[in-house]
Design a protein around this motif. Structure first.
Motif, PDB file in Angstrom:
ATOM      1  N   THR A 198       0.876  -1.164   0.000  1.00  0.00           N
ATOM      2  CA  THR A 198       0.000   0.000   0.000  1.00  0.00           C
ATOM      3  C   THR A 198       0.915   1.216   0.000  1.00  0.00           C
ATOM      4  O   THR A 198       1.752   1.370   0.893  1.00  0.00           O
ATOM      5  CB  THR A 198      -0.892   0.015   1.244  1.00  0.00           C
ATOM      6  N   PHE A 199       0.796   2.061  -1.004  1.00  0.00           N
ATOM      7  CA  PHE A 199       1.783   3.121  -1.212  1.00  0.00           C
ATOM      8  C   PHE A 199       1.077   4.391  -1.666  1.00  0.00           C
ATOM      9  O   PHE A 199      -0.104   4.394  -2.029  1.00  0.00           O
ATOM     10  CB  PHE A 199       2.816   2.691  -2.268  1.00  0.00           C
ATOM     11  N   ARG A 200       1.853   5.476  -1.684  1.00  0.00           N
ATOM     12  CA  ARG A 200       1.327   6.765  -2.123  1.00  0.00           C
ATOM     13  C   ARG A 200       2.426   7.501  -2.894  1.00  0.00           C
ATOM     14  O   ARG A 200       3.525   7.705  -2.360  1.00  0.00           O
ATOM     15  CB  ARG A 200       0.910   7.614  -0.923  1.00  0.00           C
ATOM     16  N   PRO A 201       2.162   7.908  -4.147  1.00  0.00           N
ATOM     17  CA  PRO A 201       3.120   8.782  -4.841  1.00  0.00           C
ATOM     18  C   PRO A 201       2.987  10.199  -4.298  1.00  0.00           C
ATOM     19  O   PRO A 201       1.870  10.727  -4.186  1.00  0.00           O
ATOM     20  CB  PRO A 201       2.681   8.720  -6.313  1.00  0.00           C
ATOM     21  N   ILE A 202       4.105  10.816  -3.922  1.00  0.00           N
ATOM     22  CA  ILE A 202       4.069  12.167  -3.389  1.00  0.00           C
ATOM     23  C   ILE A 202       5.049  13.053  -4.157  1.00  0.00           C
ATOM     24  O   ILE A 202       6.085  12.586  -4.637  1.00  0.00           O
ATOM     25  CB  ILE A 202       4.401  12.192  -1.885  1.00  0.00           C
ATOM     26  N   HIS A 258       8.722  12.600  -8.141  1.00  0.00           N
ATOM     27  CA  HIS A 258       7.761  11.966  -7.239  1.00  0.00           C
ATOM     28  C   HIS A 258       8.444  10.847  -6.481  1.00  0.00           C
ATOM     29  O   HIS A 258       9.229  10.082  -7.056  1.00  0.00           O
ATOM     30  CB  HIS A 258       6.574  11.370  -8.016  1.00  0.00           C
ATOM     31  N   GLU A 259       8.145  10.753  -5.196  1.00  0.00           N
ATOM     32  CA  GLU A 259       8.560   9.617  -4.387  1.00  0.00           C
ATOM     33  C   GLU A 259       7.377   8.671  -4.240  1.00  0.00           C
ATOM     34  O   GLU A 259       6.250   9.119  -3.994  1.00  0.00           O
ATOM     35  CB  GLU A 259       9.000  10.068  -2.995  1.00  0.00           C
ATOM     36  N   PHE A 260       7.638   7.388  -4.381  1.00  0.00           N
ATOM     37  CA  PHE A 260       6.624   6.374  -4.096  1.00  0.00           C
ATOM     38  C   PHE A 260       6.896   5.903  -2.673  1.00  0.00           C
ATOM     39  O   PHE A 260       7.929   5.297  -2.384  1.00  0.00           O
ATOM     40  CB  PHE A 260       6.704   5.242  -5.111  1.00  0.00           C
ATOM     41  N   ALA A 303       3.203  15.485   3.840  1.00  0.00           N
ATOM     42  CA  ALA A 303       1.878  16.009   4.170  1.00  0.00           C
ATOM     43  C   ALA A 303       0.919  15.575   3.067  1.00  0.00           C
ATOM     44  O   ALA A 303       1.292  15.549   1.888  1.00  0.00           O
ATOM     45  CB  ALA A 303       1.907  17.531   4.276  1.00  0.00           C
ATOM     46  N   ALA A 304      -0.296  15.248   3.453  1.00  0.00           N
ATOM     47  CA  ALA A 304      -1.257  14.756   2.469  1.00  0.00           C
ATOM     48  C   ALA A 304      -2.656  15.248   2.792  1.00  0.00           C
ATOM     49  O   ALA A 304      -2.986  15.518   3.953  1.00  0.00           O
ATOM     50  CB  ALA A 304      -1.236  13.231   2.422  1.00  0.00           C
ATOM     51  N   ALA A 329       2.793  15.636  -0.669  1.00  0.00           N
ATOM     52  CA  ALA A 329       4.137  16.124  -0.979  1.00  0.00           C
ATOM     53  C   ALA A 329       5.055  15.890   0.208  1.00  0.00           C
ATOM     54  O   ALA A 329       4.640  15.964   1.367  1.00  0.00           O
ATOM     55  CB  ALA A 329       4.113  17.605  -1.338  1.00  0.00           C
ATOM     56  N   ASN A 330       6.304  15.588  -0.104  1.00  0.00           N
ATOM     57  CA  ASN A 330       7.341  15.490   0.911  1.00  0.00           C
ATOM     58  C   ASN A 330       7.412  16.807   1.683  1.00  0.00           C
ATOM     59  O   ASN A 330       7.216  17.882   1.102  1.00  0.00           O
ATOM     60  CB  ASN A 330       8.677  15.208   0.219  1.00  0.00           C
TER      61      ASN A 330
END
Length: 571
Positions: free
Chosen positions: A191-195, A208-210, A222-223, A231-232
């Motif tokens: 379970t991941f989030r691209p930021i 983008h960081e995964f 922060a999301a 975003a980081n």
């Protein structure tokens, strides 16, 4: 495969120097052994998982048009010197000199080398785009290796490099890789989030960081759950919370107040009976040997990544107390933004219509009713604060939340950052040479392995997703001395092998408890127990590691078909 033949020494106690769940379980389950700080040997079980992750990566990269190559780990210094990164990487790069005095490095990444390889050939615009990737080790002399495979000095990475005609074309290549990454991390069970992220030493216009959410992750972000913004914290922004519009009339005059022994923001807030958000924090900062005064609200923290971008500096640090006294003539705690001789950076959230309390620029004094624009001005106004939970989303205005995660992948739009200094050009349709527009894309294989364990474990051990498990099925015969039980176990083992299943048979003469505990610790997805139920009914007990309480009694003659269907169902 027989469990007794596997070199996977287990540990019953938690290793003292393992500071993450994944690190502890990889050592306890016999996946890894530590060779030196930040350097690990993969044992058989760990290597099998690593290879399965790599195969999924290859399938998706190949399926999205990338071509696998293999570049050397030992690279000459000249391309790195041409891009300026030989010095930029600093002590983090392993550097060495051969017997003839030529400098080399152990590759921390491969942008320079791949650009040199491509640039040495004359490619036509008709051949573009193309994407080259490899899976190999990288080396970075981390000042403090930690978290097992999450931050190590030797690690395996898949890094890919796309070459395009222009900035518009890069978008298509980037979108393809974004899709490939989404597929990869979904297939390995994360379970991941691209930021949105800062590009750091790699450079480029955006990245983008995964990120896999984990309490021990080094990536803070922060999301917004309302609109999906993420975003980081090095890059994240927030929408300023505005009070209702009101006129404050004539501005009150600045008033000096003696504040003996009052230094910290909390001290000032208590002394004046006010909120830290109405106090100005004035900090002397040294960026590339140049002093700057940073001014932000007392309840905010400096975001150094944003700050260095704002002042166009490579590195920086907080000034020492001695430097503050020598440069500003006042001790820390009484520094203020008025009448200073160094350039000032003001955070953009500091507003014109708020009366602030600030240091007076004289020891033992503060001033109140300080207004930005009237009482002090700045050389730069920029977003230099770190976003906090509860700040408003810059896209939709809903509250943000903050979290930490493990960065498992990173994608970058590089533009011509490497092509220009390394003279890597293609031939355009008018016959002229133009620099490639590049993208680069990295996946940390070891980090991905660790992240899978961080998300898939319980109090008994690892719970491998089927797609990456070292063995899919564990056969556990309980009455080792009973010929019928042993023959049934052997028949099932051979039948599953013939069906293409990765199966391991616990052939040891251990107790049932030891066998169950080891199977749980090592995390095999399907457990088949052959014991009393088989002797009484001719059936095997089949269960999923993720749901041990839900067992199925399956007749021996139907077991292979049942297990094959179960593998497909949970894969």
């Amino acid at each position: 495969m027989y469990l007794s033949k596997i070199f996977a020494p287990r540990l019953r106690e938690v290793p003292q120097d393992a500071d993450t769940v994944s690190g502890q379980l990889m050592l306890r389950a016999g996946l890894l052994r530590k060779s030196a700080s930040g350097i690990y040997t993969y044992l058989n079980l760990g290597l099998r998982v690593k290879q399965r992750i790599e195969e999924i990566v290859r399938q998706e990269m190949d399926g999205h048009g990338a071509q696998e190559i293999l570049m050397p780990l030992l690279m000459p210094a000249e391309p790195w010197q041409a891009t300026g990164r030989w010095e930029l990487y600093g002590d983090e790069m392993f550097k060495l000199t051969d017997r003839k005095g030529r400098q080399f490095c152990l590759g921390p990444t491969h942008e320079e080398l791949v650009t040199t390889v491509v640039g040495s050939e004359r490619h036509s615009y008709k051949e573009l785009p193309f994407n080259l990737y490899h899976i190999t080790n990288k080396y970075r002399d981390e000042i403090r290796p930690r978290y097992g495979l999450i931050r190590s000095r030797e690690f395996t990475m898949m890094d890919a490099y796309s070459f395009d005609r222009d900035e518009t074309a890069v978008e298509s290549s980037y979108a393809l890789m974004f899709e490939a990454y989404t597929n990869i991390f979904s297939r390995v069970g994360l379970t991941f989030r691209p930021i949105q992220a800062d590009s750091g030493a790699i450079g480029g216009s955006s990245s983008h960081e995964f990120t896999v959410q984990a309490d021990n992750g080094e990536c803070a972000y922060a999301a917004c759950e309302h609109c999906g913004y993420a975003a980081n914290l090095e890059l994240s922004k927030a929408r300023p919370a505005r009070d209702p519009e009101k006129s404050i009339g004539a501005l009150p005059e600045v008033e000096g107040v003696p504040t003996p022994g009052v230094h910290s923001i909390s001290d000032v807030a208590r002394f004046f009976g006010t909120d830290p958000g109405t106090i100005l924090k004035s900090i002397l900062y040294i960026a590339d040997d140049k002093p700057w005064l940073l001014v932000l609200r007392g309840d905010d923290d400096i975001n150094e990544a944003k700050l260095l971008k704002a002042v166009k500096a490579r590195e920086g640090r907080m000034a020492t107390d001695e430097e503050v006294l020598n440069i500003l003539g006042v001790h820390p705690g009484s520094v203020g933004p008025q009448n200073v001789t160094v350039p000032i950076v003001v955070d953009e959230i500091v507003r014109n219509d708020i009366a602030y309390i600030a240091g007076a620029g004289a020891d033992g004094f503060h001033v109140r009713n300080v207004f930005y624009g009237r009482d002090f001005v700045s050389d730069i106004v920029a977003d230099i604060r770190t976003v906090r939970a509860g700040d408003l989303c810059p896209v939709c205005g809903h509250p943000l939340h903050t979290a930490t995660g493990i960065e498992v992948g990173h994608t970058f739009k590089l533009g011509t950052k490497y092509a220009v200094p390394l003279h890597a050009n293609y031939v355009d349709e008018d016959g002229s040479e133009k620099p490639y527009f590049m993208g680069c894309y990295g996946i940390g294989i070891g980090r991905t392995l660790a992240a899978i364990i961080e998300q898939h474990h319980d109090e008994k051990g690892i719970v491998w997703p089927m797609s990456v498990a070292p063995y899919q099925v564990a056969i556990i015969p309980l009455n080792r001395g009973d010929d019928a039980v042993w023959r049934a176990a052997l028949d099932l083992h051979e039948g599953l092998q013939r069906s293409g299943v990765d199966v391991i048979l616990d052939d040891r003469g251990e107790s049932a408890g030891v066998k169950f505990n080891d199977a749980d610790l090592m995390g095999f997805p399907i457990h088949v127990v052959i014991g009393n139920s088989f002797l009484k009914t001719g059936s095997f007990e089949v269960s999923l590691r993720v749901d041990k309480a839900n067992k199925s009694l399956v007749p021996a003659q139907e077991a292979i078909a049942f297990i094959l269907n179960l593998i497909k169902t949970v894969a």
